[in-house]
Design a protein around this motif. Structure first.
Motif, PDB file in Angstrom:
ATOM      1  N   ALA A   1     -78.031 116.328   8.514  1.00 48.65           N
ATOM      2  CA  ALA A   1     -77.165 115.331   9.134  1.00 48.65           C
ATOM      3  C   ALA A   1     -76.783 115.707  10.562  1.00 48.65           C
ATOM      4  CB  ALA A   1     -75.905 115.138   8.301  1.00 48.65           C
ATOM      5  N   GLU A   2     -76.668 114.695  11.381  1.00 45.25           N
ATOM      6  CA  GLU A   2     -76.166 114.856  12.750  1.00 45.25           C
ATOM      7  C   GLU A   2     -74.650 114.691  12.766  1.00 45.25           C
ATOM      8  OE1 GLU A   2     -77.929 112.906  16.583  1.00 45.25           O
ATOM      9  OE2 GLU A   2     -76.440 111.516  15.773  1.00 45.25           O
ATOM     10  N   LEU A   3     -74.161 113.834  11.866  1.00 44.21           N
ATOM     11  CA  LEU A   3     -72.729 113.571  11.740  1.00 44.21           C
ATOM     12  C   LEU A   3     -72.370 113.471  10.268  1.00 44.21           C
ATOM     13  CD1 LEU A   3     -69.909 112.673  12.882  1.00 44.21           C
ATOM     14  CD2 LEU A   3     -70.784 110.315  12.790  1.00 44.21           C
ATOM     15  N   ILE A   4     -71.305 114.176   9.877  1.00 45.87           N
ATOM     16  CA  ILE A   4     -70.772 114.100   8.520  1.00 45.87           C
ATOM     17  C   ILE A   4     -69.359 113.548   8.612  1.00 45.87           C
ATOM     18  CG2 ILE A   4     -70.177 115.380   6.432  1.00 45.87           C
ATOM     19  CD1 ILE A   4     -72.143 117.563   7.362  1.00 45.87           C
ATOM     20  N   ARG A   5     -69.165 112.340   8.093  1.00 47.15           N
ATOM     21  CA  ARG A   5     -67.825 111.754   8.043  1.00 47.15           C
ATOM     22  C   ARG A   5     -67.354 111.789   6.594  1.00 47.15           C
ATOM     23  NH1 ARG A   5     -66.937 106.265  11.361  1.00 47.15           N
ATOM     24  NH2 ARG A   5     -64.796 106.913  10.874  1.00 47.15           N
TER      25      ARG A   5
ATOM     26  N   PRO B   1     -74.001 120.165  12.765  1.00 52.49           N
ATOM     27  CA  PRO B   1     -73.614 118.753  12.822  1.00 52.49           C
ATOM     28  C   PRO B   1     -72.148 118.624  13.226  1.00 52.49           C
ATOM     29  CG  PRO B   1     -73.519 119.527  10.567  1.00 52.49           C
ATOM     30  CD  PRO B   1     -74.089 120.661  11.382  1.00 52.49           C
ATOM     31  N   LYS B   2     -71.752 117.426  13.554  1.00 56.36           N
ATOM     32  CA  LYS B   2     -70.340 117.134  13.798  1.00 56.36           C
ATOM     33  C   LYS B   2     -69.701 116.764  12.466  1.00 56.36           C
ATOM     34  CE  LYS B   2     -71.054 115.470  18.532  1.00 56.36           C
ATOM     35  NZ  LYS B   2     -70.524 116.701  19.136  1.00 56.36           N
TER      36      LYS B   2
ATOM     37  N   LEU C   1     -70.019 109.950   4.439  1.00 57.29           N
ATOM     38  CA  LEU C   1     -71.091 109.205   5.095  1.00 57.29           C
ATOM     39  C   LEU C   1     -71.875 110.181   5.960  1.00 57.29           C
ATOM     40  CD1 LEU C   1     -71.094 105.704   6.649  1.00 57.29           C
ATOM     41  CD2 LEU C   1     -71.933 107.606   8.016  1.00 57.29           C
ATOM     42  N   LEU C   2     -73.194 110.176   5.796  1.00 61.05           N
ATOM     43  CA  LEU C   2     -74.077 111.058   6.550  1.00 61.05           C
ATOM     44  C   LEU C   2     -74.908 110.228   7.521  1.00 61.05           C
ATOM     45  CD1 LEU C   2     -75.338 113.121   3.480  1.00 61.05           C
ATOM     46  CD2 LEU C   2     -73.527 113.777   5.070  1.00 61.05           C
ATOM     47  N   ARG C   3     -74.939 110.657   8.769  1.00 61.27           N
ATOM     48  CA  ARG C   3     -75.750 109.981   9.791  1.00 61.27           C
ATOM     49  C   ARG C   3     -76.724 110.987  10.382  1.00 61.27           C
ATOM     50  NH1 ARG C   3     -73.811 105.525  13.994  1.00 61.27           N
ATOM     51  NH2 ARG C   3     -74.226 104.364  12.093  1.00 61.27           N
ATOM     52  N   PHE C   4     -77.954 110.535  10.643  1.00 62.62           N
ATOM     53  CA  PHE C   4     -79.014 111.441  11.043  1.00 62.62           C
ATOM     54  C   PHE C   4     -79.534 111.226  12.458  1.00 62.62           C
ATOM     55  CE2 PHE C   4     -78.905 110.660   6.534  1.00 62.62           C
ATOM     56  CZ  PHE C   4     -78.787 111.932   6.023  1.00 62.62           C
ATOM     57  N   GLY C   5     -79.275 110.086  13.045  1.00 58.97           N
ATOM     58  CA  GLY C   5     -79.658 109.895  14.436  1.00 58.97           C
ATOM     59  C   GLY C   5     -81.106 109.535  14.677  1.00 58.97           C
ATOM     60  N   LEU C   6     -81.908 109.350  13.615  1.00 62.44           N
ATOM     61  CA  LEU C   6     -83.304 108.959  13.755  1.00 62.44           C
ATOM     62  C   LEU C   6     -83.563 107.745  12.863  1.00 62.44           C
ATOM     63  CD1 LEU C   6     -84.933 112.493  13.751  1.00 62.44           C
ATOM     64  CD2 LEU C   6     -84.936 110.881  15.652  1.00 62.44           C
TER      65      LEU C   6
ATOM     66  N   ASP D   1     -85.957 106.633  11.028  1.00 64.11           N
ATOM     67  CA  ASP D   1     -86.592 106.768   9.723  1.00 64.11           C
ATOM     68  C   ASP D   1     -85.608 107.235   8.656  1.00 64.11           C
ATOM     69  OD1 ASP D   1     -89.256 105.982  10.319  1.00 64.11           O
ATOM     70  OD2 ASP D   1     -89.561 107.879  11.359  1.00 64.11           O
ATOM     71  N   LEU D   2     -84.431 107.663   9.086  1.00 62.71           N
ATOM     72  CA  LEU D   2     -83.408 108.145   8.157  1.00 62.71           C
ATOM     73  C   LEU D   2     -82.158 107.281   8.308  1.00 62.71           C
ATOM     74  CD1 LEU D   2     -83.888 111.952   8.717  1.00 62.71           C
ATOM     75  CD2 LEU D   2     -84.169 110.793   6.541  1.00 62.71           C
ATOM     76  N   PRO D   3     -81.937 106.344   7.407  1.00 64.91           N
ATOM     77  CA  PRO D   3     -80.752 105.489   7.493  1.00 64.91           C
ATOM     78  C   PRO D   3     -79.498 106.256   7.112  1.00 64.91           C
ATOM     79  CG  PRO D   3     -81.887 105.088   5.433  1.00 64.91           C
ATOM     80  CD  PRO D   3     -82.763 106.036   6.214  1.00 64.91           C
ATOM     81  N   ASP D   4     -78.347 105.731   7.496  1.00 67.69           N
ATOM     82  CA  ASP D   4     -77.088 106.308   7.042  1.00 67.69           C
ATOM     83  C   ASP D   4     -77.058 106.321   5.519  1.00 67.69           C
ATOM     84  OD1 ASP D   4     -76.386 106.417   9.687  1.00 67.69           O
ATOM     85  OD2 ASP D   4     -74.859 104.849   9.586  1.00 67.69           O
ATOM     86  N   VAL D   5     -76.447 107.360   4.960  1.00 63.54           N
ATOM     87  CA  VAL D   5     -76.315 107.470   3.507  1.00 63.54           C
ATOM     88  C   VAL D   5     -74.846 107.706   3.169  1.00 63.54           C
ATOM     89  CG1 VAL D   5     -76.904 108.791   1.435  1.00 63.54           C
ATOM     90  CG2 VAL D   5     -78.641 108.379   3.191  1.00 63.54           C
ATOM     91  N   VAL D   6     -74.330 106.940   2.218  1.00 58.86           N
ATOM     92  CA  VAL D   6     -72.979 107.142   1.708  1.00 58.86           C
ATOM     93  C   VAL D   6     -73.087 107.836   0.359  1.00 58.86           C
ATOM     94  CG1 VAL D   6     -70.909 106.007   0.798  1.00 58.86           C
ATOM     95  CG2 VAL D   6     -71.946 105.209   2.937  1.00 58.86           C
ATOM     96  N   TYR D   7     -72.313 108.897   0.213  1.00 59.21           N
ATOM     97  CA  TYR D   7     -72.323 109.697  -1.013  1.00 59.21           C
ATOM     98  C   TYR D   7     -70.988 109.510  -1.724  1.00 59.21           C
ATOM     99  CZ  TYR D   7     -72.158 113.971  -3.898  1.00 59.21           C
ATOM    100  OH  TYR D   7     -72.035 114.871  -4.930  1.00 59.21           O
ATOM    101  N   LEU D   8     -71.054 109.054  -2.965  1.00 59.41           N
ATOM    102  CA  LEU D   8     -69.861 108.851  -3.790  1.00 59.41           C
ATOM    103  C   LEU D   8     -70.014 109.681  -5.050  1.00 59.41           C
ATOM    104  CD1 LEU D   8     -69.627 104.944  -3.522  1.00 59.41           C
ATOM    105  CD2 LEU D   8     -68.384 106.619  -2.136  1.00 59.41           C
ATOM    106  N   GLU D   9     -69.194 110.699  -5.195  1.00 56.25           N
ATOM    107  CA  GLU D   9     -69.298 111.589  -6.351  1.00 56.25           C
ATOM    108  C   GLU D   9     -68.296 111.186  -7.425  1.00 56.25           C
ATOM    109  OE1 GLU D   9     -68.552 116.316  -7.237  1.00 56.25           O
ATOM    110  OE2 GLU D   9     -69.612 115.764  -5.384  1.00 56.25           O
ATOM    111  N   HIS D  10     -68.714 111.298  -8.680  1.00 50.36           N
ATOM    112  CA  HIS D  10     -67.818 111.065  -9.813  1.00 50.36           C
ATOM    113  C   HIS D  10     -68.035 112.188 -10.821  1.00 50.36           C
ATOM    114  CE1 HIS D  10     -71.357 109.364 -11.907  1.00 50.36           C
ATOM    115  NE2 HIS D  10     -71.588 108.692 -10.793  1.00 50.36           N
TER     116      HIS D  10
END
Length: 299
Positions: free
Chosen positions: A126-130, A183-184, A238-243, A245-254
């Motif tokens: 990831a380039e950015l981890i929110r 990453p940020k 939310l993970l952002r990669f800056g390219l 071919d890699l879309p943003d991905v939201v991770y929801l853990e349970h």
């Protein structure tokens, strides 16, 4: 950060992914799968025809293009030839080989469930981890003793060896914040996280002092949601990669697994929610003051 949707930005040469420091096998699988999908579409080849080319099911083509199935170099070579992408064939095959290499987290396999494996790989690239946390300090910002207390409380049946492995995994994950291409991290935590007792007062004092220290890092932005704001009950990352071919991905853990969301229309809603939380939260400077105040209040 670019406002142009990822699917509308030009695709970089595949060789770009070979030169990116820290790019994980998981991310390479997704990037290569996305490129295979775009090449297939551009060549006018149906998923059924692609499946016939390598003797598999359409479902496997779908998994391959979503990065959910390990890409085999032989399959990739056949598909690239079928799509007329000869110029990048060797690069694509090398990507496939690297995508099948084990990640560093394999050494913690006994405490890494299959649904968490993907998150570790994506986080590495990831380039950015929110992230937004409502119960605990974000894992990337936990001290070792805080992580130990969280593990003992959250996994009460874990033996000493498993607890050590889980804490070791968390410490190893935190190394990505200190590397030269880190990453940020933009974290919003609920006010209650700072005041919820976990272990001794000394433990909490040291954890908050660690947050104060980490918040001074140029790649870390930390905000606290004040008590008069309505907290959302579910942690979100939310993970952002800056390219493209890699879309943003939201991770929801349970408790029994996790959901990965990557459709642009869905991730946009979560991004909007995180934006709202960050605007409602204390500024980084105000957060630093709140942390210092809280530390002083712990005897």
């Amino acid at each position: 950060m670019s406002a142009v949707p990822s699917d509308q930005r030009p695709h970089p040469p595949l060789g770009t992914y070979l030169s990116l420091a820290g790019f994980s096998p998981t991310a390479l699988s997704i990037a290569l799968g996305a490129r295979l999908r775009s090449l297939r579409t551009a060549a006018g080849v149906s998923a059924k025809e692609a499946a016939a080319e390598i003797g598999c099911s359409e479902a496997k083509i779908s998994r391959l293009e979503r990065g959910q199935s390990p890409p085999l170099a032989g399959d990739v070579s056949c598909l690239m030839r079928r799509y007329g992408a000869i110029a990048e064939l060797e690069t694509a095959c090398e990507l496939a080989r690297r995508a099948n290499e084990p990640g560093w987290w394999e050494e913690f396999g006994q405490v890494v469930p299959p649904w968490f494996d993907k998150f570790l790989g994506l986080q590495e690239a990831a380039e950015l981890i929110r992230t937004y946390e409502v119960q605990l300090v974000p894992g990337l910002l936990q001290t070792e003793e805080y992580a130990y207390a969280v593990t003992v409380s959250g996994v009460p049946l874990a033996g000493p060896e498993e607890v050590r492995a889980r804490v070791g995994l968390r410490k190893r994950r935190q190394e990505l914040l200190h590397r030269s291409f880190s990453p940020k991290l933009w974290a919003v935590v609920d006010w209650a996280v700072l005041h919820r007792p976990l272990g001794s007062e000394g433990l909490m004092r040291r954890q908050l002092a660690h947050l104060i220290e980490m918040s001074s890092s140029p790649n870390i932005k930390l905000q606290v949601l004040p008590p008069d704001c309505l907290a959302i009950g579910t942690p979100v990352t939310l993970l952002r990669f800056g390219l493209p071919d890699l879309p943003d991905v939201v991770y929801l853990e349970h408790p029994t697994g996790a959901n990965y969301i990557d459709k642009p229309e869905d991730t946009a809603q979560y991004r909007s929610m995180l934006d709202h939380l960050s605007m409602a939260a204390l500024s980084p400077a105000q957060t630093l003051d709140e942390l210092k105040k809280t530390v002083r209040g712990i005897r």
